[in-house]
Motif scaffolding. Sequence first.
Motif, PDB file in Angstrom:
ATOM      1  N   ARG A   1      -2.132  -4.558   1.935  1.00  0.00           N
ATOM      2  CA  ARG A   1      -1.508  -5.627   1.152  1.00  0.00           C
ATOM      3  C   ARG A   1      -1.015  -5.107  -0.191  1.00  0.00           C
ATOM      4  NH1 ARG A   1      -5.700  -9.416   0.696  1.00  0.00           N
ATOM      5  NH2 ARG A   1      -5.869  -9.173   2.912  1.00  0.00           N
ATOM      6  N   LEU A   2      -1.820  -4.287  -0.856  1.00  0.00           N
ATOM      7  CA  LEU A   2      -1.416  -3.715  -2.134  1.00  0.00           C
ATOM      8  C   LEU A   2      -0.227  -2.774  -1.967  1.00  0.00           C
ATOM      9  CD1 LEU A   2      -4.864  -2.957  -3.804  1.00  0.00           C
ATOM     10  CD2 LEU A   2      -3.190  -4.672  -4.500  1.00  0.00           C
ATOM     11  N   ARG A   3      -0.223  -2.020  -0.908  1.00  0.00           N
ATOM     12  CA  ARG A   3       0.889  -1.089  -0.680  1.00  0.00           C
ATOM     13  C   ARG A   3       2.179  -1.853  -0.422  1.00  0.00           C
ATOM     14  NH1 ARG A   3       0.901   4.196   3.138  1.00  0.00           N
ATOM     15  NH2 ARG A   3       2.899   4.944   2.436  1.00  0.00           N
ATOM     16  N   ARG A   4       2.109  -2.927   0.369  1.00  0.00           N
ATOM     17  CA  ARG A   4       3.304  -3.733   0.617  1.00  0.00           C
ATOM     18  C   ARG A   4       3.797  -4.387  -0.661  1.00  0.00           C
ATOM     19  NH1 ARG A   4       1.468  -6.767   6.111  1.00  0.00           N
ATOM     20  NH2 ARG A   4       1.604  -4.947   7.464  1.00  0.00           N
ATOM     21  N   SER A   5       2.895  -4.838  -1.513  1.00  0.00           N
ATOM     22  CA  SER A   5       3.290  -5.436  -2.786  1.00  0.00           C
ATOM     23  C   SER A   5       3.977  -4.406  -3.665  1.00  0.00           C
ATOM     24  CB  SER A   5       2.074  -6.007  -3.519  1.00  0.00           C
ATOM     25  OG  SER A   5       1.473  -7.012  -2.758  1.00  0.00           O
ATOM     26  N   GLY A   6       3.445  -3.194  -3.706  1.00  0.00           N
ATOM     27  CA  GLY A   6       4.063  -2.129  -4.479  1.00  0.00           C
ATOM     28  C   GLY A   6       5.424  -1.750  -3.945  1.00  0.00           C
ATOM     29  N   ASP A   7       5.559  -1.714  -2.615  1.00  0.00           N
ATOM     30  CA  ASP A   7       6.858  -1.409  -2.017  1.00  0.00           C
ATOM     31  C   ASP A   7       7.881  -2.491  -2.344  1.00  0.00           C
ATOM     32  OD1 ASP A   7       5.876   0.909  -0.954  1.00  0.00           O
ATOM     33  OD2 ASP A   7       5.567   0.089   1.064  1.00  0.00           O
ATOM     34  N   SER A   8       7.453  -3.749  -2.313  1.00  0.00           N
ATOM     35  CA  SER A   8       8.362  -4.847  -2.655  1.00  0.00           C
ATOM     36  C   SER A   8       8.783  -4.776  -4.114  1.00  0.00           C
ATOM     37  CB  SER A   8       7.698  -6.196  -2.381  1.00  0.00           C
ATOM     38  OG  SER A   8       7.421  -6.320  -1.013  1.00  0.00           O
ATOM     39  N   ALA A   9       7.838  -4.480  -4.993  1.00  0.00           N
ATOM     40  CA  ALA A   9       8.172  -4.364  -6.417  1.00  0.00           C
ATOM     41  C   ALA A   9       9.120  -3.195  -6.649  1.00  0.00           C
ATOM     42  CB  ALA A   9       6.898  -4.189  -7.243  1.00  0.00           C
ATOM     43  N   GLY A  10       8.986  -2.157  -5.867  1.00  0.00           N
ATOM     44  CA  GLY A  10       9.884  -1.018  -5.985  1.00  0.00           C
ATOM     45  C   GLY A  10      11.325  -1.380  -5.676  1.00  0.00           C
ATOM     46  N   TRP A  11      11.547  -2.350  -4.803  1.00  0.00           N
ATOM     47  CA  TRP A  11      12.899  -2.811  -4.500  1.00  0.00           C
ATOM     48  C   TRP A  11      13.364  -3.862  -5.496  1.00  0.00           C
ATOM     49  CZ3 TRP A  11      16.254  -0.834  -1.095  1.00  0.00           C
ATOM     50  CH2 TRP A  11      15.767   0.012  -0.096  1.00  0.00           C
TER      51      TRP A  11
END
Length: 96
Positions: free
Chosen positions: A23-33
């Motif tokens: 979940r944290l990794r997906r949130s970080g990936d979304s913030a990266g976009w």
Amino acid sequence: MNAAHCCRAADPNSNRVNATFTRLRRSGDSAGWIVPIATLFLMPKCPMCIAAYVAIISGVGVSMAAAAYLRSGILLACAVWLLWLAARCVAARRRA
């Protein structure tokens, strides 16, 4: 004999920890976009507006030429960031 596989199955919290990291990794990936897209979307078109924003935020005035270079640099950095994210996404899909 693989002891790591056996120990991982015996730990009842391993699934919960893995789900939290996912979940944290997906949130970080979304913030990266989101960050470069929002920056490109909200970037003012005229250098005078950028000079005004810099003066308001930092209290330091910049020339029109410096504001124009700053705008170009920010746009270039966002474009490179988005290209890097897209390349990373394509590489991850190729691996899968």
